[in-house]
Write a protein that holds these residues in place. Sequence first.
Motif, short mmCIF file in Angstrom:
data_model
loop_
_atom_site.label_atom_id
_atom_site.label_comp_id
_atom_site.label_asym_id
_atom_site.label_seq_id
_atom_site.Cartn_x
_atom_site.Cartn_y
_atom_site.Cartn_z
N VAL A 162 0.04 -7.39 -12.43
CA VAL A 162 0.20 -6.69 -11.16
C VAL A 162 0.17 -7.73 -10.04
O VAL A 162 -0.78 -8.50 -9.93
N VAL A 163 1.24 -7.74 -9.24
CA VAL A 163 1.31 -8.60 -8.06
C VAL A 163 1.46 -7.67 -6.86
O VAL A 163 2.50 -7.03 -6.70
N GLU A 164 0.40 -7.57 -6.07
CA GLU A 164 0.35 -6.64 -4.94
C GLU A 164 -0.63 -7.19 -3.91
O GLU A 164 -1.78 -7.46 -4.23
N ASP A 165 -0.18 -7.34 -2.67
CA ASP A 165 -1.04 -7.92 -1.63
C ASP A 165 -1.90 -6.91 -0.89
O ASP A 165 -2.87 -7.30 -0.24
N ILE A 173 -3.77 -0.54 -2.58
CA ILE A 173 -2.69 -0.22 -3.53
C ILE A 173 -2.93 -0.92 -4.86
O ILE A 173 -2.75 -0.33 -5.93
N ALA A 174 -3.37 -2.17 -4.82
CA ALA A 174 -3.65 -2.91 -6.06
C ALA A 174 -4.74 -2.22 -6.88
O ALA A 174 -4.61 -2.08 -8.10
N LEU A 175 -5.79 -1.77 -6.21
CA LEU A 175 -6.89 -1.10 -6.92
C LEU A 175 -6.43 0.24 -7.50
O LEU A 175 -6.78 0.58 -8.63
N LEU A 176 -5.66 0.99 -6.73
CA LEU A 176 -5.14 2.26 -7.22
C LEU A 176 -4.22 2.05 -8.41
O LEU A 176 -4.32 2.75 -9.43
N LEU A 177 -3.34 1.08 -8.31
CA LEU A 177 -2.41 0.77 -9.41
C LEU A 177 -3.18 0.34 -10.65
O LEU A 177 -2.88 0.76 -11.77
N GLU A 178 -4.20 -0.48 -10.45
CA GLU A 178 -5.03 -0.93 -11.57
C GLU A 178 -5.67 0.27 -12.27
O GLU A 178 -5.65 0.38 -13.50
N ASP A 179 -6.23 1.20 -11.50
CA ASP A 179 -6.83 2.41 -12.07
C ASP A 179 -5.80 3.24 -12.82
O ASP A 179 -6.07 3.74 -13.92
N MET A 180 -4.63 3.41 -12.24
CA MET A 180 -3.58 4.20 -12.87
C MET A 180 -3.16 3.59 -14.21
O MET A 180 -2.95 4.31 -15.19
N GLY A 197 -4.45 -9.71 -13.50
CA GLY A 197 -4.50 -9.78 -12.04
C GLY A 197 -5.45 -8.71 -11.54
O GLY A 197 -6.46 -8.46 -12.19
N PRO A 198 -5.15 -8.06 -10.48
CA PRO A 198 -3.96 -8.21 -9.65
C PRO A 198 -3.96 -9.51 -8.85
O PRO A 198 -5.02 -9.98 -8.45
N ALA A 199 -2.76 -10.02 -8.65
CA ALA A 199 -2.57 -11.22 -7.83
C ALA A 199 -2.14 -10.76 -6.45
O ALA A 199 -1.25 -9.93 -6.31
N SER A 200 -2.80 -11.30 -5.42
CA SER A 200 -2.49 -10.89 -4.05
C SER A 200 -1.68 -11.93 -3.29
O SER A 200 -1.30 -11.70 -2.15
N ARG A 201 -1.42 -13.06 -3.92
CA ARG A 201 -0.64 -14.13 -3.30
C ARG A 201 0.39 -14.64 -4.29
O ARG A 201 0.20 -14.60 -5.51
N LEU A 202 1.48 -15.17 -3.77
CA LEU A 202 2.59 -15.64 -4.60
C LEU A 202 2.15 -16.74 -5.57
O LEU A 202 2.49 -16.69 -6.76
N ALA A 203 1.38 -17.71 -5.11
CA ALA A 203 0.96 -18.82 -5.98
C ALA A 203 0.11 -18.31 -7.15
O ALA A 203 0.29 -18.75 -8.29
N VAL A 261 5.19 -10.15 -0.90
CA VAL A 261 3.79 -10.48 -1.15
C VAL A 261 3.29 -11.37 -0.02
O VAL A 261 3.64 -12.55 0.05
N ALA A 262 2.49 -10.77 0.87
CA ALA A 262 1.95 -11.50 2.02
C ALA A 262 3.04 -12.23 2.80
O ALA A 262 2.90 -13.39 3.17
N GLY A 263 4.16 -11.53 2.99
CA GLY A 263 5.25 -12.09 3.78
C GLY A 263 6.23 -12.96 3.01
O GLY A 263 7.19 -13.46 3.59
N GLU A 264 6.01 -13.13 1.72
CA GLU A 264 6.90 -13.96 0.91
C GLU A 264 7.62 -13.10 -0.14
O GLU A 264 7.00 -12.26 -0.77
N PRO A 265 8.91 -13.34 -0.34
CA PRO A 265 9.61 -12.59 -1.39
C PRO A 265 9.09 -12.97 -2.77
O PRO A 265 8.74 -14.12 -3.02
N VAL A 266 9.07 -12.01 -3.67
CA VAL A 266 8.48 -12.18 -5.00
C VAL A 266 9.41 -12.86 -6.00
O VAL A 266 9.03 -13.13 -7.13
#
Length: 131
Positions: A19-22, A26-33, A43-49, A69-74
């Motif tokens: 999961v890559v979500e900044d 949303i990241a926590l909800l997606l993780e639960d789902m 993850g979830p990873a919140s930054r591109l690096a 992702v934090a202003g950067e395309p994935v």
Amino acid sequence: MKDTPRPPPNGFAGLRVLVVEDEVAIALLLEDMLMDVGIEVVGPASRLAEGRALAEQERLDVAILDVNVAGEPVYPIVDILAARGIRFIFSTGYGAGGIDPAWRDRPVLQKPFSQAELEAALAQTVAVSGP
């Protein structure tokens, strides 16, 4: 005697999903789902690096990627996943029109999405052969 949880009958049990979500909520909800259907979340990873490192190093079956992702395309992560033959789903508030034309054939979850929409996208992605 303790009840043993039964694995979900959906074929997702045991899958490892990046999961890559900044957005933290949303990241926590997606993780639960995902965990609700027996998926192991990477993850979830919140930054591109961070997402790139996980995409390069982890054993993955599928990835769910926020397009921005934090202003950067994935897309650097997409390139890594495609080279490794790992399937992925885009997650975006912009709709399919916000996806790079080279990748518009991939499943897209329009934010906000439901558990049923997530499961449908996963089922479509897992059933497809090839990256």
